[in-house]
Write an enzyme that holds these catalytic residues in place. Structure first.
Site, PDB file in Angstrom:
ATOM      1  N   PHE A   1     -36.915  63.452  79.313  1.00  0.00           N
ATOM      2  CA  PHE A   1     -36.391  64.611  78.315  1.00  0.00           C
ATOM      3  C   PHE A   1     -35.141  64.566  77.878  1.00  0.00           C
ATOM      4  CE2 PHE A   1     -38.916  66.134  81.912  1.00  0.00           C
ATOM      5  CZ  PHE A   1     -40.103  66.094  81.308  1.00  0.00           C
ATOM      6  N   CYS A   2     -34.427  63.219  77.590  1.00  0.00           N
ATOM      7  CA  CYS A   2     -33.134  62.937  77.177  1.00  0.00           C
ATOM      8  C   CYS A   2     -32.206  63.549  78.233  1.00  0.00           C
ATOM      9  CB  CYS A   2     -32.995  63.546  76.031  1.00  0.00           C
ATOM     10  SG  CYS A   2     -34.088  62.630  74.559  1.00  0.00           S
ATOM     11  N   ASN A   3     -32.550  63.474  79.548  1.00  0.00           N
ATOM     12  CA  ASN A   3     -31.648  64.071  80.618  1.00  0.00           C
ATOM     13  C   ASN A   3     -31.715  63.231  81.572  1.00  0.00           C
ATOM     14  OD1 ASN A   3     -30.099  65.678  82.244  1.00  0.00           O
ATOM     15  ND2 ASN A   3     -30.841  67.432  81.473  1.00  0.00           N
TER      16      ASN A   3
END
Length: 898
Positions: free
Chosen positions: A433-435
């Protein structure tokens, strides 16, 4: 297996009853009526889904943290807007461009109001998204590079941050500014320890970035960190200097209100499709105005320059922050779409506070249900990654991150879960999740493992979910304002069916949202909604004194019989404006008389002619106090809607009402003053000025909408709103005479001269080259120029030589001429256009198309009622540079009572 299910079942069925009774009761559904539409309670939330999100039939959409969904009425409203209006490039000067510019500015105010702040504190810079907003800050922040004489600025960011925040470090690295990742647990510890000693004189600028809500786990970090970091009580690293805070609010504001008046972050990037679902590719950076002057910009694009040279290094940026940083033409149609997003969200839900409660109660319910699922051997079915126990929406957003386990405790790859969910038509999200920072922390993935996974071929966004039995990511579900308990039931049924193979035996709590039965959150747990109201201001002394006056009848001419003294007397020893002027026009005591008085209660609507009328501090009492706005809150004028002139307002001061008439419509009444208990202040624009107004209600809105055939509203200037006049034509501001304006364009009063009208009338009523004669009556011409005061001067356009005038005891400064637009081509009796008036006036005037003069009070004593009256003598005073007319001072000015 069935037996195990039966043992675990009661915990799920009694979930609603097992909630902590001391915890605040939260709302499921939207049980109130709002705005033009209606609200949806728990029982008819299904109706909302069927009506607004019919495309979701048979679909369970649980990826609202990725992108929420737009409603049908939101899109229909926007497309209808585009079909009914012509929006041009806002950098042009034509009518369609002006409409675009004004609408965009209205949206800026709407955004600031949504976040409980104003243009006094924050500026909205539109960007291509929250990522572009973050990039803007990285490039424009006033970094100080590390060097021999300075330790340099520091860029610190929470490791639980989106990729777009972490990516800012590449910008700082290029200018030799050190970046420091800060783990959440380290900041928690630093908060407990308190601030360490630092050099109070050090002003090195540092920036700390953190998310208001983790897009990985949904945990909400304290908004109190903003002030603690800025004040020095909490420092991400032990470095002296001045700390600024960037609050990444993109995930947080999708389902929660953010009060920037209480939590004043320096920079707040947001993404609108996370809130409304549409439009995509549009975000904004909210910049606190105290920080804006510090930002440094190198590149400049179209629209950002006040002036520049192509042949040499000369560039002057635009004065406003937004204009300087919005390179090129903004996505103005998408910006206009935001207005419809705000309207729809408010109409369907009642606001972000309701959405926060609704989405949290679904997440909390799902969290408890998932946590209770066990295999027959007692092993958990899922492993949830969370930093909270889902105790309240203050610490947890509507996001649940987890991995599915087998009965031996091994993780089932997220790709497999995703494929299975697709079979059930369940839309969720998988990966990191782009994290990466949060993903590593929760899944126990070391830096070395990330490198190893990359060497094995794994990259962000692929389906390589397990490497050597270790997960590379997880599964995330998230809820939006249109999510329902049915969605939760379907998701839980999916987990049970696929993991426990018990589609019929497992006692999943059934959704009875309309009755509050079983596991559904009860409908009677609705939270109270507090509506903001403005206190009603009392009438000014001169208005109170006029409540017994007879003010209007069936004709358009008014005779007011005051109960107070007829005029406010001015002492004869007072200094007169003529003491500095060259002289009074010859014969001024004779021909200069007020022949007509008009006020225009509703801006751009028909004139209300009176013979005697009270004066307020903004001009004639109630002149341009109201205006008609379109569905986007943009002021309508006769340029866009000529039929405005067919609406005739009449004011009755005794009953304190305004009666509005139009052909084919039943008359409608409305109060002159706002109802403080129901008033909601909104921001509008008049000639680039912000004005505080309030909506006059649905009844008059429906009346206007019926008349015009499109959605309109009537708004009134708020009684506590003050709009100051701009100085014009080099006029010095007189002590204590700051003019305040109503909703007029330029000045408090507009004066025209009948001699000027007669000259234009003669020019217009001559035969053209084809021998065709067009007749315009003097009355018709007078109404087209929409003046307040008409005087019978001796010579045409002599008013342009006046510097000041006195009418009875009232004194006015002449500000300058009125530059006319195409509105004078509209016949005020019929609404028909005729270009001949403007063309002829343009031919007859050597400079701009000027007609009439603007006036403002030079002194006004409102301790007793003041009036303007037809028949009052007018004493003009010439400009100082006009030769002749040298008269004794005693003859230059006299007070004449009306």
């Amino acid at each position: 297996m069935a037996g195990a299910a039966a043992e675990s079942g009661p915990e799920l069925r009694t979930f609603a009853g097992s909630r902590d009774p001391s915890a605040p009761r939260l709302a499921y559904g939207y049980g109130y009526g709002y705005g033009y539409g209606y609200g949806y309670g728990p029982g008819n939330l299904r109706e909302l889904r069927a009506r607004e999100f019919g495309r979701l039939a048979g679909t369970v959409y649980l990826d609202h943290a990725g992108a929420t969904l737009f409603s049908q009425s939101q899109l229909e409203s926007f497309t209808s807007d585009l079909m009914e209006n012509t929006y041009g490039n806002p950098h042009s000067q034509n009518i369609s461009s002006k409409l675009t510019h004004d609408t965009v500015e209205q949206v800026r105010y709407r955004i600031l109001a949504h976040f409980h702040t104003t243009a006094e504190d924050y500026t909205v810079i539109f960007t291509a998204g929250s990522t572009a907003a973050l990039k803007l800050v990285a490039e424009a922040f006033p970094w100080v590079s590390q060097g021999p004489e300075s330790s340099g600025s520091r860029f610190c960011y929470l490791t639980d941050s989106h990729t777009s925040v972490v990516g800012m470090r590449n910008v700082t690295m290029a200018i030799n500014v050190m970046s420091t990742p800060v783990r959440p647990e380290d900041l928690w510890s630093a908060e407990e320890r308190g601030a360490s000693a630092s050099d109070p004189d050090c002003q090195l600028p540092h920036l700390f970035c953190y998310p208001a809500q983790s897009n990985f786990s949904g945990v909400r970090y304290p908004l109190s960190w903003i002030e603690e970091v800025k004040s020095g009580r909490l420092r991400p690293v032990s470095t002296s200097g001045k700390w600024f805070v960037l609050l990444d609010a993109a995930s947080y504001v999708s389902t929660s209100p953010l009060d920037l008046s209480a939590h004043q972050a320096d920079f707040v990037p947001i993404s609108f499709y996370k809130i409304f679902g549409f439009p995509t590719g549009l975000g904004a950076l909210l910049v606190h105005n105290r920080v804006a002057p510090l930002l440094r910009k190198t590149y400049f694009g179209g629209g950002t320059a006040s002036a520049y040279l192509a042949g040499e290094d000369f560039y002057i940026p635009r004065p406003s922050v937004a204009q300087r940083f919005e390179d090129g033409t903004i996505s103005f149609l998408d910006v206009i779409a935001l207005k419809h997003g705000f309207d729809t969200l408010e109409r369907l839900t009642g606001g972000m506070e309701n959405i926060k409660q609704h989405t949290f109660i679904l997440a909390q319910y799902t969290y408890v249900a998932l946590s209770s699922l066990q295999y027959p051997n007692g092993a958990p079915v899922v492993r949830i990654y969370s930093d909270s126990e889902f105790s309240s929406p203050e610490v947890q957003g509507p996001i649940i991150n987890f991995n599915v386990l087998d009965d031996k405790g091994n993780i089932i790859g997220y790709s497999q879960v995703d494929k299975m969910a697709s079979l059930y038509n369940i839309h969720l999200r998988t990966g990191c999740f782009c994290n990466t920072g949060a993903c590593q922390r929760h899944l126990g993935i070391s830096n070395e493992m990330v490198r190893k996974h990359f060497q094995a071929g794994h990259v962000c966004g692929d389906n390589m979910d397990l490497i050597d039995g270790q997960p590379t990511g997880s599964v995330r579900i998230s809820f939006g304002y249109m999510s329902t308990l049915d969605d939760v039931q379907a998701f839980l049924r999916f987990i049970i069916d696929t993991r426990l193979h018990s589609s019929g035996d497992w006692p999943v709590p059934q959704a009875h949202a309309d009755t509050g039965e079983t596991g559904a959150p009860s409908a009677d747990s609705q939270a109270d909604v507090t509506l903001a109201v403005m206190s009603r201001c009392s009438l000014s002394p001169q208005e109170d004194a006029l409540t017994g006056s007879r003010v209007w009848n069936n004709s358009s001419t008014v005779n007011a019989v005051p109960v107070a003294p007829p005029v406010c007397d001015v002492a004869r020893t007072q200094q007169t404006p003529s003491e500095k002027a060259a002289g009074v026009l010859e014969g001024a005591l004779g021909p200069h008389v007020v022949t007509n008085l008009y006020l225009y209660p509703i801006k751009s609507c028909a004139a209300f002619e009176v013979t005697r009328w009270p004066v307020g501090n903004q001009g004639l009492l109630y002149d341009r106090s109201w205006m008609v706005v379109n569905h986007n809150g943009v002021c309508l004028s006769q340029k866009q809607e000529p039929r405005l002139c067919l609406i005739q307002p009449f004011i009755d001061l005794q009953q304190r009402i305004m009666v509005i008439k139009a052909k084919g419509m039943e008359p409608i009444e409305m109060p002159l003053e706002e109802n403080s208990e129901r008033t909601q202040i909104r921001q509008s624009r008049v000639c680039a000025d912000r004005v505080s107004t309030y909506d006059c209600g649905e009844k008059i809105s429906s009346w206007l909408s019926t008349f015009f055939g499109r959605r309109c509203h009537l708004i009134k200037q708020s009684s506590n709103s003050q709009r100051n006049a701009k100085k014009k034509h080099g006029k010095d501001e007189l002590p204590g005479t700051m003019a305040t304006l109503s909703l007029v364009n330029e000045a408090q009063y507009l004066l025209i001269n009948t001699s000027s009208i007669l000259e234009l009338h003669q020019q217009l009523n001559t035969s053209d080259e084809n021998g065709k004669e067009e007749l315009f009556s003097v009355k018709d011409l007078s109404l087209r120029f929409r003046a307040n005061i008409i005087v019978n001067g001796k010579r045409a356009f002599e008013e342009e030589k006046w510097d000041e005038i006195s009418i009875g005891s009232l004194r006015f400064q002449v500000l300058g001429p009125c530059h006319r637009c195409q509105m004078i081509c509209i016949d005020q009796q019929t609404g028909q256009r005729n270009q001949h008036v403007f063309q002829k006036l343009s031919e007859s005037r050597e400079t701009k198309v000027n007609f009439g003069m603007y006036l403002m009070h030079t002194s006004l004593d409102l301790s007793s009622p003041c009036f303007l009256s037809v028949g009052s003598q007018v004493l003009p005073v010439l400009k100082e540079n006009v030769e002749g007319h040298d008269l004794p001072a005693s003859e230059k000015h006299q007070d004449v009572t009306s």
